[in-house]
Design a protein around this motif. Structure first.
Motif, PDB file in Angstrom:
ATOM      1  N   MET A   1      -1.752   1.318  18.662  1.00  0.00           N
ATOM      2  CA  MET A   1      -1.801   0.169  17.755  1.00  0.00           C
ATOM      3  C   MET A   1      -0.894   0.450  16.571  1.00  0.00           C
ATOM      4  N   SER A   2       0.041  -0.481  16.272  1.00  0.00           N
ATOM      5  CA  SER A   2       1.001  -0.235  15.205  1.00  0.00           C
ATOM      6  C   SER A   2       1.393  -1.551  14.548  1.00  0.00           C
ATOM      7  N   ASP A   3       1.438  -1.583  13.189  1.00  0.00           N
ATOM      8  CA  ASP A   3       1.869  -2.745  12.433  1.00  0.00           C
ATOM      9  C   ASP A   3       1.147  -4.014  12.880  1.00  0.00           C
ATOM     10  N   ILE A   4      -0.200  -3.966  12.957  1.00  0.00           N
ATOM     11  CA  ILE A   4      -1.006  -5.112  13.348  1.00  0.00           C
ATOM     12  C   ILE A   4      -1.649  -5.716  12.107  1.00  0.00           C
ATOM     13  N   ASN A   5      -1.448  -7.032  11.901  1.00  0.00           N
ATOM     14  CA  ASN A   5      -2.033  -7.738  10.765  1.00  0.00           C
ATOM     15  C   ASN A   5      -3.446  -8.196  11.087  1.00  0.00           C
ATOM     16  N   GLN A   6      -4.337  -8.052  10.127  1.00  0.00           N
ATOM     17  CA  GLN A   6      -5.688  -8.573  10.256  1.00  0.00           C
ATOM     18  C   GLN A   6      -6.133  -9.137   8.912  1.00  0.00           C
ATOM     19  N   ILE A   7      -7.131 -10.012   8.950  1.00  0.00           N
ATOM     20  CA  ILE A   7      -7.749 -10.527   7.725  1.00  0.00           C
ATOM     21  C   ILE A   7      -9.237 -10.231   7.778  1.00  0.00           C
ATOM     22  N   GLU A   8      -9.735  -9.553   6.762  1.00  0.00           N
ATOM     23  CA  GLU A   8     -11.161  -9.325   6.608  1.00  0.00           C
ATOM     24  C   GLU A   8     -11.645 -10.162   5.424  1.00  0.00           C
ATOM     25  N   VAL A   9     -12.927 -10.411   5.363  1.00  0.00           N
ATOM     26  CA  VAL A   9     -13.471 -11.270   4.303  1.00  0.00           C
ATOM     27  C   VAL A   9     -14.501 -10.499   3.489  1.00  0.00           C
ATOM     28  N   PHE A  10     -14.289 -10.489   2.164  1.00  0.00           N
ATOM     29  CA  PHE A  10     -15.249  -9.889   1.237  1.00  0.00           C
ATOM     30  C   PHE A  10     -15.710 -10.989   0.275  1.00  0.00           C
ATOM     31  N   GLU A  11     -16.971 -11.359   0.378  1.00  0.00           N
ATOM     32  CA  GLU A  11     -17.562 -12.379  -0.508  1.00  0.00           C
ATOM     33  C   GLU A  11     -16.670 -13.617  -0.598  1.00  0.00           C
ATOM     34  N   ASP A  12     -16.326 -14.176   0.518  1.00  0.00           N
ATOM     35  CA  ASP A  12     -15.502 -15.386   0.707  1.00  0.00           C
ATOM     36  C   ASP A  12     -14.057 -15.226   0.255  1.00  0.00           C
ATOM     37  N   LYS A  13     -13.650 -13.996  -0.051  1.00  0.00           N
ATOM     38  CA  LYS A  13     -12.258 -13.725  -0.392  1.00  0.00           C
ATOM     39  C   LYS A  13     -11.566 -13.047   0.800  1.00  0.00           C
ATOM     40  N   ASN A  14     -10.415 -13.577   1.205  1.00  0.00           N
ATOM     41  CA  ASN A  14      -9.643 -12.970   2.293  1.00  0.00           C
ATOM     42  C   ASN A  14      -8.938 -11.709   1.809  1.00  0.00           C
ATOM     43  N   ILE A  15      -9.081 -10.636   2.564  1.00  0.00           N
ATOM     44  CA  ILE A  15      -8.377  -9.379   2.281  1.00  0.00           C
ATOM     45  C   ILE A  15      -7.459  -9.095   3.470  1.00  0.00           C
ATOM     46  N   ARG A  16      -6.170  -9.221   3.250  1.00  0.00           N
ATOM     47  CA  ARG A  16      -5.216  -8.932   4.321  1.00  0.00           C
ATOM     48  C   ARG A  16      -5.030  -7.417   4.450  1.00  0.00           C
ATOM     49  N   ARG A  17      -4.900  -6.962   5.671  1.00  0.00           N
ATOM     50  CA  ARG A  17      -4.638  -5.548   5.881  1.00  0.00           C
ATOM     51  C   ARG A  17      -3.754  -5.380   7.113  1.00  0.00           C
ATOM     52  N   MET A  18      -3.095  -4.228   7.187  1.00  0.00           N
ATOM     53  CA  MET A  18      -2.215  -3.938   8.309  1.00  0.00           C
ATOM     54  C   MET A  18      -2.440  -2.501   8.768  1.00  0.00           C
ATOM     55  N   TRP A  19      -2.480  -2.319  10.086  1.00  0.00           N
ATOM     56  CA  TRP A  19      -2.523  -0.972  10.655  1.00  0.00           C
ATOM     57  C   TRP A  19      -1.096  -0.448  10.690  1.00  0.00           C
ATOM     58  N   HIS A  20      -0.839   0.558   9.884  1.00  0.00           N
ATOM     59  CA  HIS A  20       0.532   1.039   9.680  1.00  0.00           C
ATOM     60  C   HIS A  20       0.505   2.549   9.520  1.00  0.00           C
ATOM     61  N   GLN A  21       1.340   3.240  10.312  1.00  0.00           N
ATOM     62  CA  GLN A  21       1.413   4.702  10.244  1.00  0.00           C
ATOM     63  C   GLN A  21       0.033   5.340  10.390  1.00  0.00           C
ATOM     64  N   GLU A  22      -0.704   4.852  11.386  1.00  0.00           N
ATOM     65  CA  GLU A  22      -2.003   5.405  11.753  1.00  0.00           C
ATOM     66  C   GLU A  22      -3.028   5.324  10.619  1.00  0.00           C
ATOM     67  N   ASP A  23      -2.966   4.227   9.847  1.00  0.00           N
ATOM     68  CA  ASP A  23      -3.924   4.044   8.762  1.00  0.00           C
ATOM     69  C   ASP A  23      -3.995   2.561   8.425  1.00  0.00           C
ATOM     70  N   TRP A  24      -5.122   2.119   7.840  1.00  0.00           N
ATOM     71  CA  TRP A  24      -5.224   0.746   7.353  1.00  0.00           C
ATOM     72  C   TRP A  24      -4.660   0.667   5.946  1.00  0.00           C
ATOM     73  N   TRP A  25      -3.779  -0.330   5.729  1.00  0.00           N
ATOM     74  CA  TRP A  25      -3.203  -0.598   4.424  1.00  0.00           C
ATOM     75  C   TRP A  25      -3.647  -1.997   4.000  1.00  0.00           C
ATOM     76  N   TYR A  26      -4.126  -2.121   2.749  1.00  0.00           N
ATOM     77  CA  TYR A  26      -4.719  -3.350   2.256  1.00  0.00           C
ATOM     78  C   TYR A  26      -3.819  -4.001   1.201  1.00  0.00           C
ATOM     79  N   SER A  27      -3.792  -5.323   1.198  1.00  0.00           N
ATOM     80  CA  SER A  27      -3.045  -6.053   0.178  1.00  0.00           C
ATOM     81  C   SER A  27      -3.666  -5.788  -1.194  1.00  0.00           C
ATOM     82  N   VAL A  28      -2.880  -5.235  -2.095  1.00  0.00           N
ATOM     83  CA  VAL A  28      -3.392  -4.889  -3.418  1.00  0.00           C
ATOM     84  C   VAL A  28      -3.779  -6.144  -4.194  1.00  0.00           C
TER      85      VAL A  28
END
Length: 290
Positions: A1-28
């Motif tokens: 799995m590489s450079d895969i975009n996902q959206i998770e939800v925290f208290e009705d707020k969308n948190i974008r993240r990407m699987w990149h270089q064997e780790d999850w990276w989150y939109s600051v």
């Protein structure tokens, strides 16, 4: 799995993240919006970044820009952070949501959080993954030793004014091309891979020579106290030359190329077929006289 975009939800707020270089990276910006409810999360992040840098926190390996999908459906370069970076942001924002957000992270990224606390878990996880893929213990040991040598080199770069992901990538490409006569991209193309980790497709010989060039580069850099991109580039060229000379010497003695399209599994299959032929009983030929 590489450079895969996902959206998770925290208290009705969308948190974008990407699987990149064997780790999850989150939109600051998404994290800042969720923690502060600010209507100007980008401005909040710009000011916060200045404060974090002023505190002496190194951002190079924990923060970077990745292409994430925006609300308009298009992809833009977006400030992202891995879990360590996100924890640093949480610590810097006075928010009653900090603890709930940590618990949320624990649910969506539980494995990596545990590994940050206990790095040995990450080592064991990597070993088990390689075992499941069919690699033997010897290859895994070489791969992990090579990664340790790689980490020592990148730590040296980090502590000697190599600051951006682009500089790390350029230096890595330089030393790789010096020893192998191929860029990383060309080496991947030779092996028929695209986004996969090149090292996971290397033969044991390629892993050893990659470790040699990274060890040589670090030793040269340490001896000359290389600082900054230009000086570390010079050390990389020298280190690459050391590994290249060793490669050519071995190739001349064995008449076999070190850098090939083969990977670990094709090499393993060749060895198994060779052993099978050696162990198979020879058929006796019975001749009848007229």
């Amino acid at each position: 799995m590489s450079d895969i975009n996902q959206i998770e939800v925290f208290e009705d707020k969308n948190i974008r993240r990407m699987w990149h270089q064997e780790d999850w990276w989150y939109s600051v910006v998404d994290v800042v919006r969720a923690l502060t409810d600010s209507d100007r999360p980008r401005k909040y992040w710009v000011d916060l970044k200045i404060k974090i840098l002023a505190d002496g926190f190194q951002l190079s390996e924990k923060f970077g820009q990745l292409r994430l999908q925006s609300s308009d459906g298009k992809f833009y370069e977006t400030d992202c952070a891995n879990l360590e970076g996100i924890f640093r942001i949480i610590q810097s924002i006075p928010s009653k949501k900090a603890e709930p957000f940590k618990l949320w992270l624990a649910r969506v990224g539980n494995q990596r959080i545990k590994e940050i606390i206990d790095p040995e878990l990450a080592i064991n996880r990597a070993r088990n993954i390689w075992l499941q893929k069919g690699y033997d213990a010897q290859w895994i040991q070489q791969r992990m030793l090579g990664q340790e040598i790689r980490n020592k080199l990148t730590n040296y770069w980090k502590n000697h004014e190599i600051k951006t992901p682009e500089e790390y990538a350029i230096l890595t490409n330089i030393i790789h091309q010096e020893w192998s006569d191929l860029t990383v991209k060309e080496h991947k193309k030779l092996k028929g891979i695209d986004k996969d980790n090149l090292r996971d497709h290397m033969t044991d010989a390629e892993i050893i020579f990659t470790a040699l060039v990274e060890l040589s580069t670090r030793k040269v850099a340490e001896s000359t106290k290389s600082t900054g991109f230009t000086e570390n580039k010079k050390s990389g060229i020298i280190g690459g030359g050391i590994a290249k000379n060793a490669r050519k010497e071995l190739e001349s003695k064995t008449n076999q190329k070190i850098v090939t399209k083969d990977n670990y599994f094709s090499e393993k299959k060749k060895l198994e077929e060779k052993q099978k032929k050696l162990l198979s009983p020879k058929k006796k030929i019975i001749r009848y006289s007229a």
